[in-house]
Write a protein that holds these residues in place. Structure first.
Motif, PDB file in Angstrom:
ATOM      1  N   LEU A 211       0.709  -1.288   0.080  1.00  0.00           N
ATOM      2  CA  LEU A 211      -0.016   0.012  -0.072  1.00  0.00           C
ATOM      3  C   LEU A 211       0.915   1.071   0.044  1.00  0.00           C
ATOM      4  N   THR A 212       1.752   1.372   1.003  1.00  0.00           N
ATOM      5  CA  THR A 212       2.811   2.521   0.854  1.00  0.00           C
ATOM      6  C   THR A 212       3.348   2.702  -0.484  1.00  0.00           C
ATOM      7  N   LEU A 213       4.011   1.599  -1.394  1.00  0.00           N
ATOM      8  CA  LEU A 213       4.518   1.801  -2.512  1.00  0.00           C
ATOM      9  C   LEU A 213       3.455   2.210  -3.432  1.00  0.00           C
ATOM     10  N   SER A 214       2.486   1.807  -3.513  1.00  0.00           N
ATOM     11  CA  SER A 214       1.386   1.815  -4.448  1.00  0.00           C
ATOM     12  C   SER A 214       0.733   3.450  -4.386  1.00  0.00           C
ATOM     13  N   VAL A 215       0.479   3.578  -3.059  1.00  0.00           N
ATOM     14  CA  VAL A 215      -0.152   4.952  -3.136  1.00  0.00           C
ATOM     15  C   VAL A 215       0.765   6.221  -3.451  1.00  0.00           C
ATOM     16  N   VAL A 216       2.155   5.963  -3.356  1.00  0.00           N
ATOM     17  CA  VAL A 216       3.258   6.985  -3.705  1.00  0.00           C
ATOM     18  C   VAL A 216       3.019   7.039  -5.235  1.00  0.00           C
ATOM     19  N   GLY A 217       2.955   5.804  -5.967  1.00  0.00           N
ATOM     20  CA  GLY A 217       3.201   5.671  -7.521  1.00  0.00           C
ATOM     21  C   GLY A 217       2.054   6.165  -8.256  1.00  0.00           C
ATOM     22  N   VAL A 218       0.837   6.431  -7.392  1.00  0.00           N
ATOM     23  CA  VAL A 218      -0.360   6.460  -8.151  1.00  0.00           C
ATOM     24  C   VAL A 218      -0.161   7.972  -8.700  1.00  0.00           C
ATOM     25  N   ALA A 219       0.512   8.947  -8.097  1.00  0.00           N
ATOM     26  CA  ALA A 219       0.561  10.405  -8.679  1.00  0.00           C
ATOM     27  C   ALA A 219       0.888  10.546 -10.070  1.00  0.00           C
ATOM     28  N   ASN A 220       2.160   9.926 -10.271  1.00  0.00           N
ATOM     29  CA  ASN A 220       2.517  10.409 -11.516  1.00  0.00           C
ATOM     30  C   ASN A 220       1.744   9.886 -12.683  1.00  0.00           C
ATOM     31  N   VAL A 221       1.133   8.661 -12.637  1.00  0.00           N
ATOM     32  CA  VAL A 221       0.481   8.040 -13.750  1.00  0.00           C
ATOM     33  C   VAL A 221      -0.961   8.861 -13.791  1.00  0.00           C
ATOM     34  N   ALA A 222      -1.544   9.198 -12.765  1.00  0.00           N
ATOM     35  CA  ALA A 222      -2.835   9.950 -12.789  1.00  0.00           C
ATOM     36  C   ALA A 222      -2.500  11.249 -13.344  1.00  0.00           C
ATOM     37  N   LEU A 223      -1.705  12.262 -12.809  1.00  0.00           N
ATOM     38  CA  LEU A 223      -1.350  13.370 -13.466  1.00  0.00           C
ATOM     39  C   LEU A 223      -1.008  13.343 -14.896  1.00  0.00           C
ATOM     40  N   HIS A 224      -0.143  12.555 -15.360  1.00  0.00           N
ATOM     41  CA  HIS A 224       0.039  12.641 -16.675  1.00  0.00           C
ATOM     42  C   HIS A 224      -1.186  11.894 -17.381  1.00  0.00           C
ATOM     43  N   THR A 225      -1.773  11.101 -17.039  1.00  0.00           N
ATOM     44  CA  THR A 225      -3.013  10.374 -17.826  1.00  0.00           C
ATOM     45  C   THR A 225      -4.030  11.716 -17.972  1.00  0.00           C
ATOM     46  N   ARG A 226      -4.462  12.463 -16.821  1.00  0.00           N
ATOM     47  CA  ARG A 226      -5.132  13.537 -16.812  1.00  0.00           C
ATOM     48  C   ARG A 226      -4.903  14.295 -18.018  1.00  0.00           C
ATOM     49  N   GLN A 227      -3.358  14.814 -17.774  1.00  0.00           N
ATOM     50  CA  GLN A 227      -2.937  15.951 -18.784  1.00  0.00           C
ATOM     51  C   GLN A 227      -3.056  15.478 -20.376  1.00  0.00           C
ATOM     52  N   LYS A 228      -2.843  14.423 -20.460  1.00  0.00           N
ATOM     53  CA  LYS A 228      -3.150  13.925 -21.935  1.00  0.00           C
ATOM     54  C   LYS A 228      -4.554  13.888 -22.144  1.00  0.00           C
ATOM     55  N   LEU A 229      -5.281  13.280 -21.257  1.00  0.00           N
ATOM     56  CA  LEU A 229      -6.865  13.251 -21.735  1.00  0.00           C
ATOM     57  C   LEU A 229      -7.328  14.839 -21.914  1.00  0.00           C
ATOM     58  N   VAL A 230      -6.904  15.605 -21.167  1.00  0.00           N
ATOM     59  CA  VAL A 230      -7.469  17.085 -21.399  1.00  0.00           C
ATOM     60  C   VAL A 230      -6.836  17.704 -22.841  1.00  0.00           C
ATOM     61  N   GLU A 231      -5.534  17.118 -23.218  1.00  0.00           N
ATOM     62  CA  GLU A 231      -5.214  17.500 -24.583  1.00  0.00           C
ATOM     63  C   GLU A 231      -6.052  16.729 -25.616  1.00  0.00           C
ATOM     64  N   VAL A 232      -6.601  15.701 -25.531  1.00  0.00           N
ATOM     65  CA  VAL A 232      -7.401  14.707 -26.376  1.00  0.00           C
ATOM     66  C   VAL A 232      -8.460  15.313 -26.429  1.00  0.00           C
ATOM     67  N   LEU A 233      -9.197  15.583 -25.592  1.00  0.00           N
ATOM     68  CA  LEU A 233     -10.645  16.007 -25.606  1.00  0.00           C
ATOM     69  C   LEU A 233     -10.664  17.424 -26.095  1.00  0.00           C
ATOM     70  N   ASN A 234      -9.643  18.196 -26.163  1.00  0.00           N
ATOM     71  CA  ASN A 234      -9.574  19.511 -26.838  1.00  0.00           C
ATOM     72  C   ASN A 234      -9.108  19.500 -27.995  1.00  0.00           C
ATOM     73  N   SER A 235      -8.894  18.415 -28.660  1.00  0.00           N
ATOM     74  CA  SER A 235      -8.399  18.104 -29.978  1.00  0.00           C
ATOM     75  C   SER A 235      -9.316  18.483 -30.964  1.00  0.00           C
ATOM     76  N   ASP A 236      -9.243  18.403 -32.567  1.00  0.00           N
ATOM     77  CA  ASP A 236     -10.186  18.839 -33.485  1.00  0.00           C
ATOM     78  C   ASP A 236     -11.026  17.781 -33.746  1.00  0.00           C
ATOM     79  N   TYR A 237     -10.209  16.446 -33.724  1.00  0.00           N
ATOM     80  CA  TYR A 237     -11.195  15.018 -33.944  1.00  0.00           C
ATOM     81  C   TYR A 237     -12.176  14.829 -32.959  1.00  0.00           C
TER      82      TYR A 237
END
Length: 342
Positions: A211-237
């Protein structure tokens, strides 16, 4: 005939590129292992810890100077540092990682036993952090600007700046000391043979470190996934798809899932180094008998063969993780496959 010749040439070209890729990776790994070996051995050489004294332990006062010299000669510690490194390197090339001064057993055996425990810990933590980080990133990206998005980002920012050992101590105090739900430490209950330990007991000892390892490791994946999804949702297609009436998670599954999976895959597999480093701290906090604890013991005890063996093993482990990340990235994104096969 012409078409068959083109296909055959294409297959031959692909085989050559695959061969070049494999050879290039092997050369990089060999160069990396050589550099890591030299740097690690040099740093260990400047350590103030006396390996002979660590080997003798509490009986130091009972050992004569002649016996100390015999012990140093037996382990090859009486030779110069460059010669010690050359002897160790020659043994490594022959498949012999040496003998641990602390455990008095072959280094390969110690790594094999400890790695199984660390592998279970890191596999559980890595899987949980990847799944929950990816889902949290999707939720935050789909709800951009809302209180849900702000809550998830705040959670990730706090975790990203939280030391892993401090979080481990906090969880240990809360769930083990105050609530008594989980054991304080170790990989199995004390006083019980390993073959008599049930799967549930192993899980209870594994839960808090994972749990200690997983809780700390969540942050990077979540933030990068969120940023990429925001870019995708604002794309032309995606805007064109919205204009046709698509919305919600159907829009995500149809147009955004592959795009947002790219950074998640790359970052998560590339986090093997951070995962191993976090495992060292988690295993120390919870006294978990894995490679991380063995590294600390080897460093404090001046056990050079074990320390260097674990360093080389962890280097290969992280390198393989990065290679897998590259391969999966190219499998997911067809645009990369057009430029290069691997």
């Amino acid at each position: 005939m012409a078409l068959g010749r083109v296909k055959k040439e294409g297959r031959n070209g692909m085989a050559k590129r695959i061969s070049f890729y494999i050879v290039g990776r092997c050369v990089k790994l060999a160069t990396l292992l050589l550099a890591i070996s030299i740097l690690s051995f040099t740093l260990v050489s400047f350590s103030p810890i006396d390996p002979v004294q660590s080997y003798i332990g509490a009986d130091m006062t009972r050992v004569s100077p002649e016996q100390r010299e015999n012990i140093a000669e037996y382990w090859g510690l009486d030779e110069s540092k460059p010669q010690q490194f050359l002897n160790w390197g020659a043994a490594i090339l022959q498949g012999d990682m040496g003998t641990s001064l602390i455990h008095r057993t072959p280094v390969a055996q110690v790594i094999g036993e400890r790695f199984l425990a660390s592998l279970a810990l890191m596999a559980v933590a890595w899987s949980l952090s990847g799944v929950f980080g990816f889902l949290m990133g999707i939720i935050a990206g789909m709800r951009e600007g809302t209180w849900v998005d702000r809550l998830i980002k705040s959670y990730c920012f706090i975790l990203a700046s939280t030391p892993g050992f401090w979080l481990g101590l906090l969880l240990l105090m809360l769930f083990s000391v105050w609530l008594g739900w989980f054991p304080v430490g170790l990989g199995t209950p004390a006083g019980i043979l390993a073959e008599d330990v049930t799967l549930m007991e192993r899980f209870r000892h594994l839960f808090l470190p994972a749990l200690t390892l997983s809780v700390v490791g969540v942050a990077n994946v979540a933030l990068h996934t969120r940023q990429k999804l925001v870019e995708v949702l604002n794309s032309d297609y995606v805007r064109f798809a919205k204009a046709k009436g698509e919305q919600g998670f159907g829009l995500l599954l149809r147009h955004g899932l592959r795009n947002i999976s790219l950074p998640a895959i790359s970052i998560h597999f590339a986090s093997f180094g951070e995962l191993f480093g976090g495992a060292v701290l988690a295993e120390q906090v919870f006294s978990y008998p894995g490679l991380g604890q063995a590294v600390v013991q080897a460093g404090l005890g001046g056990d050079v063969p074990l320390l260097l063996g674990i360093v080389l093993f962890s280097t290969v482990f992280v390198f393989v993780g990065n290679v897998i990340a590259d391969l999966l990235y190219k499998v997911v994104d067809p645009r990369i496959r057009r430029g290069e096969v691997l």
